[in-house]
Design an enzyme around this catalytic site. Structure first.
Site, PDB file in Angstrom:
ATOM      1  N   GLU A  25       0.829  -1.215   0.000  1.00 52.60           N
ATOM      2  CA  GLU A  25       0.000   0.000   0.000  1.00 52.60           C
ATOM      3  C   GLU A  25       0.860   1.260   0.000  1.00 52.60           C
ATOM      4  O   GLU A  25       2.072   1.210   0.269  1.00 52.60           O
ATOM      5  CB  GLU A  25      -0.934   0.007   1.214  1.00 52.60           C
ATOM      6  CG  GLU A  25      -0.215   0.031   2.549  1.00 52.60           C
ATOM      7  CD  GLU A  25      -1.048   0.642   3.677  1.00 52.60           C
ATOM      8  OE1 GLU A  25      -1.546   1.762   3.519  1.00 52.60           O
ATOM      9  OE2 GLU A  25      -1.162  -0.016   4.729  1.00 52.60           O
ATOM     10  N   LYS A  87      -5.326  10.853   1.105  1.00 52.76           N
ATOM     11  CA  LYS A  87      -5.454   9.482   1.610  1.00 52.76           C
ATOM     12  C   LYS A  87      -6.729   8.912   0.994  1.00 52.76           C
ATOM     13  O   LYS A  87      -7.820   9.414   1.245  1.00 52.76           O
ATOM     14  CB  LYS A  87      -5.538   9.518   3.139  1.00 52.76           C
ATOM     15  CG  LYS A  87      -5.816   8.186   3.788  1.00 52.76           C
ATOM     16  CD  LYS A  87      -5.884   8.347   5.304  1.00 52.76           C
ATOM     17  CE  LYS A  87      -6.605   7.186   5.943  1.00 52.76           C
ATOM     18  NZ  LYS A  87      -6.863   7.410   7.383  1.00 52.76           N
ATOM     19  N   VAL A 107      -5.417   0.351   2.969  1.00 54.47           N
ATOM     20  CA  VAL A 107      -5.584  -1.099   2.832  1.00 54.47           C
ATOM     21  C   VAL A 107      -6.789  -1.392   1.925  1.00 54.47           C
ATOM     22  O   VAL A 107      -6.705  -2.215   1.004  1.00 54.47           O
ATOM     23  CB  VAL A 107      -5.740  -1.767   4.210  1.00 54.47           C
ATOM     24  CG1 VAL A 107      -6.219  -3.215   4.079  1.00 54.47           C
ATOM     25  CG2 VAL A 107      -4.422  -1.705   4.979  1.00 54.47           C
ATOM     26  N   ASP A 139     -16.920   5.520  13.855  1.00 59.11           N
ATOM     27  CA  ASP A 139     -15.689   5.466  13.073  1.00 59.11           C
ATOM     28  C   ASP A 139     -15.211   4.018  12.951  1.00 59.11           C
ATOM     29  O   ASP A 139     -14.572   3.469  13.856  1.00 59.11           O
ATOM     30  CB  ASP A 139     -14.604   6.346  13.712  1.00 59.11           C
ATOM     31  CG  ASP A 139     -13.387   6.488  12.818  1.00 59.11           C
ATOM     32  OD1 ASP A 139     -13.311   5.776  11.784  1.00 59.11           O
ATOM     33  OD2 ASP A 139     -12.509   7.289  13.151  1.00 59.11           O
ATOM     34  N   SER A 141     -13.254   1.625  10.134  1.00 55.52           N
ATOM     35  CA  SER A 141     -12.484   1.741   8.899  1.00 55.52           C
ATOM     36  C   SER A 141     -13.124   0.984   7.743  1.00 55.52           C
ATOM     37  O   SER A 141     -13.603  -0.147   7.907  1.00 55.52           O
ATOM     38  CB  SER A 141     -11.077   1.193   9.119  1.00 55.52           C
ATOM     39  OG  SER A 141     -10.363   1.221   7.904  1.00 55.52           O
ATOM     40  N   ALA A 142     -13.073   1.609   6.572  1.00 57.45           N
ATOM     41  CA  ALA A 142     -13.542   0.936   5.349  1.00 57.45           C
ATOM     42  C   ALA A 142     -12.683  -0.291   5.031  1.00 57.45           C
ATOM     43  O   ALA A 142     -13.088  -1.132   4.226  1.00 57.45           O
ATOM     44  CB  ALA A 142     -13.517   1.914   4.181  1.00 57.45           C
ATOM     45  N   LYS A 160      -3.502  -2.344  16.312  1.00 55.78           N
ATOM     46  CA  LYS A 160      -2.973  -1.680  17.501  1.00 55.78           C
ATOM     47  C   LYS A 160      -4.103  -1.114  18.327  1.00 55.78           C
ATOM     48  O   LYS A 160      -5.199  -0.857  17.818  1.00 55.78           O
ATOM     49  CB  LYS A 160      -1.939  -0.637  17.136  1.00 55.78           C
ATOM     50  CG  LYS A 160      -2.399   0.415  16.184  1.00 55.78           C
ATOM     51  CD  LYS A 160      -1.298   1.420  15.994  1.00 55.78           C
ATOM     52  CE  LYS A 160      -0.381   1.052  14.850  1.00 55.78           C
ATOM     53  NZ  LYS A 160      -1.085   0.784  13.597  1.00 55.78           N
TER      54      LYS A 160
HETATM   55  N1  PSU Z   1      -2.269   1.546  10.604  1.00 59.61           N
HETATM   56  C1  PSU Z   1      -0.920   1.661  10.627  1.00 59.61           C
HETATM   57  N2  PSU Z   1      -0.286   2.314   9.635  1.00 59.61           N
HETATM   58  C2  PSU Z   1      -0.969   2.864   8.595  1.00 59.61           C
HETATM   59  C3  PSU Z   1      -2.385   2.730   8.558  1.00 59.61           C
HETATM   60  C4  PSU Z   1      -2.995   2.058   9.578  1.00 59.61           C
HETATM   61  O1  PSU Z   1      -0.286   1.171  11.538  1.00 59.61           O
HETATM   62  O2  PSU Z   1      -0.342   3.470   7.709  1.00 59.61           O
HETATM   63  C5  PSU Z   1      -3.142   3.271   7.386  1.00 59.61           C
HETATM   64  C6  PSU Z   1      -3.462   2.160   6.383  1.00 59.61           C
HETATM   65  O3  PSU Z   1      -3.368   2.689   5.085  1.00 59.61           O
HETATM   66  C7  PSU Z   1      -4.905   1.826   6.695  1.00 59.61           C
HETATM   67  C8  PSU Z   1      -5.427   3.194   7.051  1.00 59.61           C
HETATM   68  O4  PSU Z   1      -5.597   1.265   5.615  1.00 59.61           O
HETATM   69  O5  PSU Z   1      -4.391   3.795   7.812  1.00 59.61           O
HETATM   70  C9  PSU Z   1      -6.701   3.125   7.840  1.00 59.61           C
HETATM   71  O6  PSU Z   1      -7.225   4.411   7.966  1.00 59.61           O
HETATM   72  P1  PSU Z   1      -8.677   4.611   8.556  1.00 59.61           P
HETATM   73  O7  PSU Z   1      -8.558   4.190   9.987  1.00 59.61           O
HETATM   74  O8  PSU Z   1      -8.930   6.083   8.411  1.00 59.61           O
HETATM   75  O9  PSU Z   1      -9.584   3.749   7.760  1.00 59.61           O
HETATM   76 MN    MN Z   2     -12.245   6.183   9.959  1.00 60.84          MN
END
Ligand code: PSU
Ligand code: MN
Length: 301
Positions: A25, A87, A107, A139, A141-142, A160
């Site tokens: 990614e 992003k 991802v 919230d 994640s997609a 994490k």
């Molecule tokens: N977790 C990490 N490093 C990252 C990400 C998540 O430890 O770089 C990034 C990845 O690209 C993941 C995205 O797909 O954050 C998720 O963002 P969100 O929570 O806004 O969906």
């Molecule tokens: Mn989000």
């Protein structure tokens, strides 16, 4: 082939020759780490995959084109622009592409483009999940939704605890996404090898991972699979220290009103500062470790 997709010459040659390919990614480059460690790490990850006998396909959107396979200059460009690049999750692709803009793929979006390019295995650091407090913020994640629908295996180091790990596992269960521990019964927590949560299944070899993924696809179940690979012991962090840093970062984000897609990049950067850079060192090592495993699984597939 998809009209919006560009497969790099190296990746196209690997496909012709039936060589294993591993997707990578680009949000981890632009938003996950600071420059220049982001570019150095991205190039080391590609190198690690080559040493493992596979071909890396770093994925991004450049000038409105979906790219499977970037040049070194492409990686340098994304890394330097950093958070100046959008992003890009699933919802961002239509407008970015229509306008001919750049996007760093999360991802979710990396899975989409990998699947379009026929790539089955994808290595990264961490996936998004259900955020703490999601019962009020919603919230989620997609990335989780994408794991439910797109047939790509994602090799990560677990999730994490910036996330609510229990709710993340519940969501994946509802969506029918198998969560596999590689050589472990416990969900790894990214910086540490344990979290107190159990994975669905423990598998101990790349062959077993490949067989489970193949069975899922051949049965027509579709969707992805989440392989969680614990950080090597020698690089894992002290649990109390990293958890204190995460709690502080989450509290700061709340106080500052950080929301939406800004949340994960903010927390990662803040945790790095609080730990004096130690979290970044661990992050780099676990990504390399995941790249090694993904190359092996891609070879089995
Ligand atoms: N977790 C990490 N490093 C990252 C990400 C998540 O430890 O770089 C990034 C990845 O690209 C993941 C995205 O797909 O954050 C998720 O963002 P969100 O929570 O806004 O969906
Ligand atoms: Mn989000």
């Amino acid at each position: 082939m998809n009209n919006y997709l560009d497969i790099s010459p190296e990746v196209a040659a690997a496909q012709r020759d039936g060589k294993p390919i591993v997707a990578l990614e680009s949000t981890i480059i632009s938003h996950g780490m600071p420059y220049p460690q982001n570019v150095e790490t991205a190039l080391r990850v590609e190198q690690t995959i080559r040493e493992g006998g596979a071909v890396p396909a770093t994925i991004a959107v450049i000038g409105g084109r979906l790219k499977a396979g970037l040049t070194t200059q492409g990686i340098e460009y994304l890394g330097r622009k950093g958070t100046g690049i959008t992003k890009a999750s699933r919802r961002d692709l239509p407008v970015l592409v229509a306008r001919g803009e750049d996007g760093a793929t999360t991802v979710a979006t990396t899975m989409i483009i990998a699947a379009l390019a026929g790539i089955k295995v994808f290595a990264t650091g961490g996936v998004g999940g259900v955020h703490r407090g999601a019962e009020t913020t919603m919230d989620i994640s997609a990335d989780l939704e994408e794991l439910a629908r797109t047939p790509v295996m994602v090799v990560c180091a677990g999730a994490k605890s910036i996330l609510d790990l229990g709710l993340t596992l519940e969501y994946l269960e509802t969506k029918g996404v198998p969560v596999i521990g590689y050589g472990t019964d416990e969900l790894p927590a990214f910086y540490t090898r344990t979290s107190g949560f159990k994975v669905d299944y423990r598998l101990d070899t790349p062959e077993e991972l490949a067989a489970a993924f193949r069975a899922k696809q051949e049965m027509g179940l579709g969707g992805g699979m989440l392989v969680t690979n614990p950080i090597p012991e020698e690089y894992s962090m002290d649990a109390d220290r990293i958890n204190a840093a995460i709690d502080e970062a989450v509290a700061d984000a709340k106080r500052l009103g950080i929301r939406g897609k800004e949340t994960t990049p903010y927390l990662l950067a803040r945790i790095k500062d609080i730990t004096g850079g130690d979290s970044l060192a661990a992050n780099i090592e676990l990504v390399l470790n995941n790249a090694r495993l993904a190359a092996k699984v891609a070879a089995c597939l």
